[in-house]
Design a protein around this motif. Structure first.
Motif, PDB file in Angstrom:
ATOM      1  N   CYS A   1      -2.321   0.750 -15.311  1.00 30.27           N
ATOM      2  CA  CYS A   1      -2.485  -0.391 -16.230  1.00 30.27           C
ATOM      3  C   CYS A   1      -1.497  -0.288 -17.389  1.00 30.27           C
ATOM      4  O   CYS A   1      -1.866  -0.326 -18.569  1.00 30.27           O
ATOM      5  CB  CYS A   1      -3.922  -0.480 -16.743  1.00 30.27           C
ATOM      6  SG  CYS A   1      -5.116  -0.840 -15.450  1.00 30.27           S
ATOM      7  N   SER A   2      -0.230  -0.174 -17.029  1.00 31.79           N
ATOM      8  CA  SER A   2       0.807   0.076 -18.028  1.00 31.79           C
ATOM      9  C   SER A   2       2.040  -0.781 -17.763  1.00 31.79           C
ATOM     10  O   SER A   2       2.395  -1.053 -16.609  1.00 31.79           O
ATOM     11  CB  SER A   2       1.207   1.554 -17.995  1.00 31.79           C
ATOM     12  OG  SER A   2       2.307   1.805 -18.847  1.00 31.79           O
ATOM     13  N   ALA A   3       2.700  -1.177 -18.862  1.00 35.44           N
ATOM     14  CA  ALA A   3       3.977  -1.886 -18.761  1.00 35.44           C
ATOM     15  C   ALA A   3       5.151  -0.921 -18.669  1.00 35.44           C
ATOM     16  O   ALA A   3       6.289  -1.350 -18.475  1.00 35.44           O
ATOM     17  CB  ALA A   3       4.153  -2.811 -19.964  1.00 35.44           C
ATOM     18  N   LYS A   4       4.891   0.370 -18.807  1.00 38.25           N
ATOM     19  CA  LYS A   4       5.959   1.366 -18.723  1.00 38.25           C
ATOM     20  C   LYS A   4       6.159   1.749 -17.259  1.00 38.25           C
ATOM     21  O   LYS A   4       5.351   2.479 -16.678  1.00 38.25           O
ATOM     22  CB  LYS A   4       5.601   2.590 -19.568  1.00 38.25           C
ATOM     23  CG  LYS A   4       5.555   2.284 -21.063  1.00 38.25           C
ATOM     24  CD  LYS A   4       5.277   3.535 -21.885  1.00 38.25           C
ATOM     25  CE  LYS A   4       5.300   3.219 -23.379  1.00 38.25           C
ATOM     26  NZ  LYS A   4       5.034   4.425 -24.207  1.00 38.25           N
ATOM     27  N   VAL A   5       7.232   1.252 -16.679  1.00 32.71           N
ATOM     28  CA  VAL A   5       7.441   1.410 -15.235  1.00 32.71           C
ATOM     29  C   VAL A   5       8.778   2.054 -14.881  1.00 32.71           C
ATOM     30  O   VAL A   5       8.980   2.469 -13.741  1.00 32.71           O
ATOM     31  CB  VAL A   5       7.348   0.042 -14.524  1.00 32.71           C
ATOM     32  CG1 VAL A   5       5.990  -0.605 -14.754  1.00 32.71           C
ATOM     33  CG2 VAL A   5       8.464  -0.897 -14.987  1.00 32.71           C
ATOM     34  N   SER A   6       9.694   2.130 -15.825  1.00 28.82           N
ATOM     35  CA  SER A   6      11.079   2.464 -15.495  1.00 28.82           C
ATOM     36  C   SER A   6      11.235   3.822 -14.828  1.00 28.82           C
ATOM     37  O   SER A   6      12.064   3.992 -13.922  1.00 28.82           O
ATOM     38  CB  SER A   6      11.949   2.405 -16.756  1.00 28.82           C
ATOM     39  OG  SER A   6      11.979   1.088 -17.267  1.00 28.82           O
ATOM     40  N   ASP A   7      10.450   4.811 -15.250  1.00 26.85           N
ATOM     41  CA  ASP A   7      10.606   6.157 -14.700  1.00 26.85           C
ATOM     42  C   ASP A   7      10.180   6.241 -13.237  1.00 26.85           C
ATOM     43  O   ASP A   7      10.522   7.200 -12.541  1.00 26.85           O
ATOM     44  CB  ASP A   7       9.791   7.163 -15.522  1.00 26.85           C
ATOM     45  CG  ASP A   7      10.364   7.367 -16.914  1.00 26.85           C
ATOM     46  OD1 ASP A   7      11.522   6.966 -17.137  1.00 26.85           O
ATOM     47  OD2 ASP A   7       9.652   7.908 -17.778  1.00 26.85           O
ATOM     48  N   GLU A   8       9.440   5.248 -12.765  1.00 28.82           N
ATOM     49  CA  GLU A   8       8.913   5.288 -11.398  1.00 28.82           C
ATOM     50  C   GLU A   8       9.795   4.533 -10.404  1.00 28.82           C
ATOM     51  O   GLU A   8       9.558   4.592  -9.204  1.00 28.82           O
ATOM     52  CB  GLU A   8       7.510   4.676 -11.370  1.00 28.82           C
ATOM     53  CG  GLU A   8       6.514   5.344 -12.302  1.00 28.82           C
ATOM     54  CD  GLU A   8       5.234   4.541 -12.420  1.00 28.82           C
ATOM     55  OE1 GLU A   8       4.319   4.792 -11.625  1.00 28.82           O
ATOM     56  OE2 GLU A   8       5.165   3.646 -13.286  1.00 28.82           O
ATOM     57  N   ILE A   9      10.794   3.802 -10.907  1.00 31.45           N
ATOM     58  CA  ILE A   9      11.624   2.963 -10.041  1.00 31.45           C
ATOM     59  C   ILE A   9      12.944   3.674  -9.768  1.00 31.45           C
ATOM     60  O   ILE A   9      13.683   4.010 -10.694  1.00 31.45           O
ATOM     61  CB  ILE A   9      11.855   1.583 -10.685  1.00 31.45           C
ATOM     62  CG1 ILE A   9      10.511   0.862 -10.845  1.00 31.45           C
ATOM     63  CG2 ILE A   9      12.814   0.749  -9.842  1.00 31.45           C
ATOM     64  CD1 ILE A   9      10.598  -0.441 -11.612  1.00 31.45           C
ATOM     65  N   CYS A  10      13.236   3.896  -8.498  1.00 29.56           N
ATOM     66  CA  CYS A  10      14.403   4.690  -8.106  1.00 29.56           C
ATOM     67  C   CYS A  10      15.573   3.846  -7.611  1.00 29.56           C
ATOM     68  O   CYS A  10      16.706   4.324  -7.578  1.00 29.56           O
ATOM     69  CB  CYS A  10      14.011   5.673  -7.001  1.00 29.56           C
ATOM     70  SG  CYS A  10      12.653   6.769  -7.440  1.00 29.56           S
ATOM     71  N   PHE A  11      15.305   2.608  -7.198  1.00 25.06           N
ATOM     72  CA  PHE A  11      16.350   1.787  -6.589  1.00 25.06           C
ATOM     73  C   PHE A  11      16.414   0.432  -7.290  1.00 25.06           C
ATOM     74  O   PHE A  11      15.443  -0.024  -7.883  1.00 25.06           O
ATOM     75  CB  PHE A  11      16.088   1.613  -5.089  1.00 25.06           C
ATOM     76  CG  PHE A  11      16.014   2.922  -4.356  1.00 25.06           C
ATOM     77  CD1 PHE A  11      17.174   3.606  -4.020  1.00 25.06           C
ATOM     78  CD2 PHE A  11      14.794   3.491  -4.036  1.00 25.06           C
ATOM     79  CE1 PHE A  11      17.114   4.828  -3.364  1.00 25.06           C
ATOM     80  CE2 PHE A  11      14.722   4.709  -3.375  1.00 25.06           C
ATOM     81  CZ  PHE A  11      15.888   5.378  -3.044  1.00 25.06           C
TER      82      PHE A  11
ATOM     83  N   THR B   1       0.825  -1.214   0.000  1.00 29.55           N
ATOM     84  CA  THR B   1       0.000   0.000   0.000  1.00 29.55           C
ATOM     85  C   THR B   1       0.857   1.260   0.000  1.00 29.55           C
ATOM     86  O   THR B   1       0.322   2.362   0.094  1.00 29.55           O
ATOM     87  CB  THR B   1      -0.918   0.010   1.233  1.00 29.55           C
ATOM     88  OG1 THR B   1      -0.112  -0.025   2.421  1.00 29.55           O
ATOM     89  CG2 THR B   1      -1.851  -1.194   1.223  1.00 29.55           C
ATOM     90  N   ARG B   2       2.173   1.116  -0.113  1.00 28.15           N
ATOM     91  CA  ARG B   2       3.082   2.264  -0.035  1.00 28.15           C
ATOM     92  C   ARG B   2       3.783   2.501  -1.373  1.00 28.15           C
ATOM     93  O   ARG B   2       4.229   1.553  -2.024  1.00 28.15           O
ATOM     94  CB  ARG B   2       4.160   2.037   1.037  1.00 28.15           C
ATOM     95  CG  ARG B   2       3.675   1.393   2.330  1.00 28.15           C
ATOM     96  CD  ARG B   2       2.953   2.333   3.243  1.00 28.15           C
ATOM     97  NE  ARG B   2       2.558   1.649   4.480  1.00 28.15           N
ATOM     98  CZ  ARG B   2       3.273   1.655   5.598  1.00 28.15           C
ATOM     99  NH1 ARG B   2       4.436   2.293   5.638  1.00 28.15           N
ATOM    100  NH2 ARG B   2       2.835   1.012   6.680  1.00 28.15           N
ATOM    101  N   VAL B   3       3.909   3.761  -1.743  1.00 29.93           N
ATOM    102  CA  VAL B   3       4.709   4.153  -2.907  1.00 29.93           C
ATOM    103  C   VAL B   3       6.085   4.555  -2.396  1.00 29.93           C
ATOM    104  O   VAL B   3       6.214   5.522  -1.642  1.00 29.93           O
ATOM    105  CB  VAL B   3       4.054   5.321  -3.673  1.00 29.93           C
ATOM    106  CG1 VAL B   3       4.947   5.774  -4.827  1.00 29.93           C
ATOM    107  CG2 VAL B   3       2.680   4.913  -4.191  1.00 29.93           C
ATOM    108  N   THR B   4       7.115   3.807  -2.784  1.00 27.87           N
ATOM    109  CA  THR B   4       8.454   4.005  -2.211  1.00 27.87           C
ATOM    110  C   THR B   4       9.545   4.208  -3.255  1.00 27.87           C
ATOM    111  O   THR B   4      10.687   4.480  -2.896  1.00 27.87           O
ATOM    112  CB  THR B   4       8.844   2.778  -1.369  1.00 27.87           C
ATOM    113  OG1 THR B   4       8.964   1.638  -2.247  1.00 27.87           O
ATOM    114  CG2 THR B   4       7.815   2.484  -0.284  1.00 27.87           C
ATOM    115  N   GLY B   5       9.214   4.036  -4.526  1.00 27.54           N
ATOM    116  CA  GLY B   5      10.250   4.043  -5.554  1.00 27.54           C
ATOM    117  C   GLY B   5      10.891   2.689  -5.749  1.00 27.54           C
ATOM    118  O   GLY B   5      11.843   2.551  -6.521  1.00 27.54           O
TER     119      GLY B   5
END
Length: 511
Positions: free
Chosen positions: A473-483, A410-414
């Motif tokens: 609902c997207s396969a584009k995830v790279s910009d949201e991942i920080c670690f 339930t948390r957005v953490t990168g």
């Protein structure tokens, strides 16, 4: 146990389903590695490799090196063999100075993309897909390679690379053995698998994996120092490694989840030995990376996880079932008793009545961590929960339910194993857990939402991938991942398997 929907209507056209199924059928072949593909398998983009040097393949000390060499020479061209160097694995992992692929004697399916080796818990979901798709020989070999790992390398490995010899992955081997047995009914093979199953079980239930005070188990990796594959391959656009970004995070933010001085020396700007132990252990859990056990899950060593102990309960039940098939009633009772004891411990330590969720238990404080994570569905999936506990989890379904399936947390953490991301395995766990306790409408809805997202993204891009942003609902995830690594790998083994399972659950799959 009901694993299918009672609803037969379909939100998808036959053509849409056929296109996805055809893609999956093709990718089993492209994701298969065997002796003929050894050079391809040996190549590893996660480590630095000098252009002129050979790719290393290590064989078990218990194998006859000349025999293996002869088999490989018959399978590979002379040109390919010249690019490989076959070595015998040292008895001490610490003696390995140059890393390479660990030899397996039969074909196996890899996840895809940067994951060009056999992974432990991925293999369960891959197996389900292979069995659904009629790939019976490959399914048999997939399980046999894991049994071989236990026999020759001591456990099921995170993956068959030398730098992963010191850590395992979530224990799903007994589930795989029984899933395959349901298709083959080969009791001799089932009996032959027992020594490896029991060896793998005891890997998890003695120290250091066992916490004696609770009788529950934890993840624990044996290696020391930075994980080699992380140092080289998990870098951002500025060239900073994952560990560089972690240090920057520790410099900038106050950490309340744990005593950060255990993991970071602020004065010298260095990560500690215990940090790297926790980092490797987090990777053994399969959930890399999440803040489930505090930032970067570095405090994982001090927790009894819901997922691991649920899987060990299932392993105890599976071993009871296997001994029942083989007619040993005394051992049936012993394994069922072990499962009953573990179930009581899970109830006592991991069930949170106030929250209505299963939560990970911190050994030292004696408290559950209030971090809502989709592993709360494991006890439903595996039949551990009471009806009242299952109802409690279902009443909290809105915490996890997303337009594209199930949020990991339930948390957005990168981190990729937190919101807004969702993964095929956890979606299947949730759906099958809901079905098991009679919540068919809820299970159907989540399965349909996940499949709708996957199929629509497949129509846009022509591939199935490792993970999805289930909010957008997207396969584009790279910009949201920080670690960690931010790529979204194509293939993808466990997504393939889960898609076929969910299509079957919704009565949309016919052999």
């Amino acid at each position: 146990m009901t694993t299918k929907s009672t609803n037969t209507s379909s939100p998808f056209t036959t053509a849409q389903i056929d296109a996805v199924r055809a893609y999956i059928k093709r990718t089993w072949k492209t994701l298969t590695r065997s002796h003929e593909h050894l050079l391809q398998s040996a190549k590893d983009t996660k480590l630095e490799h000098k252009k002129e040097s050979r790719w290393l393949v290590y064989i078990s000390p218990s194998e006859e090196s000349p025999n293996v060499q002869s088999v490989l020479e018959r399978s590979l061209s002379a040109k390919d063999m010249q690019q490989l160097e076959i070595r015998t694995l040292p008895t001490e992992v610490e003696a390995i100075k140059e890393h390479g692929l660990l030899y397996l004697p039969g074909p196996y399916v890899v996840p895809g993309g940067r994951f060009n080796e056999m992974y432990g818990w991925d293999s369960y979901f891959i197996l389900l897909g292979l069995l659904r798709d009629g790939e019976s020989e490959l399914a048999q070999s997939q399980v046999d390679q894991l049994l071989y790992q236990v026999q020759h390398y001591g456990t099921i490995l995170n993956a068959n690379r030398t730098y992963m010899l010191s850590r395992s992955q979530p224990p799903v081997l007994s589930m795989m053995v029984l899933a395959l047995f349901q298709h083959t009914q080969d009791e001799e093979w089932l009996k032959s698998a027992l020594p490896m199953l029991e060896q793998f079980y005891y890997y998890w239930v003695v120290p250091p994996h066992l916490n004696p005070a609770t009788g529950l188990s934890r993840f624990y990796a044996f290696g020391e120092g930075p994980a080699p594959e992380v140092l080289f391959s998990e870098r951002d656009e500025e060239g900073r490694s994952h560990y560089d970004r972690v240090k920057e995070y520790y410099q900038r933010f106050e950490i309340e989840d744990y005593d950060v001085t255990l993991f970071y020396d602020r004065e010298n700007d260095e990560l500690t030995r215990l940090f790297y132990k926790g980092d490797r252990t987090m990777r053994e859990s399969g959930f890399d990376i999440t803040n489930r056990f505090g930032p970067f899950s570095i405090d994982i060593l001090h927790y009894a996880p819901v997922c691991l102990n649920s899987l060990l309960y299932q392993m105890e039940q599976d071993l009871a079932q296997i001994y029942n098939i083989l007619g040993n009633e005394e051992l049936v009772k012993q394994w069922r008793d072990r499962a009953d004891i573990r179930r009581d411990r899970i109830d006592r330590c991991l069930w949170d009545e106030e929250k209505g969720l299963y939560l990970d238990y911190h050994f030292q404080s004696g408290k559950r961590r209030r971090y809502e994570f989709a592993t709360t569905f494991y006890p439903l999936w595996l039949g551990i929960a009471s009806d009242a506990q299952a109802q409690g989890v279902v009443e909290n379904l809105s915490l996890f339910e997303a337009p594209g399936g199930i949020f990991t947390s339930t948390r957005v953490t990168g981190n990729q194993w937190d919101a807004p991301f969702g993964w095929a395995p956890l979606t299947m766990v949730a759906v099958q857990g809901l079905y098991r306790y009679g919540y068919h409408d809820e299970g159907d809805r989540i399965a349909r939402n996940f499949l709708t997202m996957v199929i629509e993204e497949f129509q846009r891009h022509g591939t199935l991938v490792e993970k999805y942003d289930v909010e957008r609902c997207s396969a584009k995830v790279s910009d949201e991942i920080c670690f960690g690594y931010s790529s979204n790998e194509v293939g993808f083994g466990w997504t393939n398997g889960v898609v076929l399972e969910l299509l079957a659950a919704l009565n949309l799959y016919e052999v």
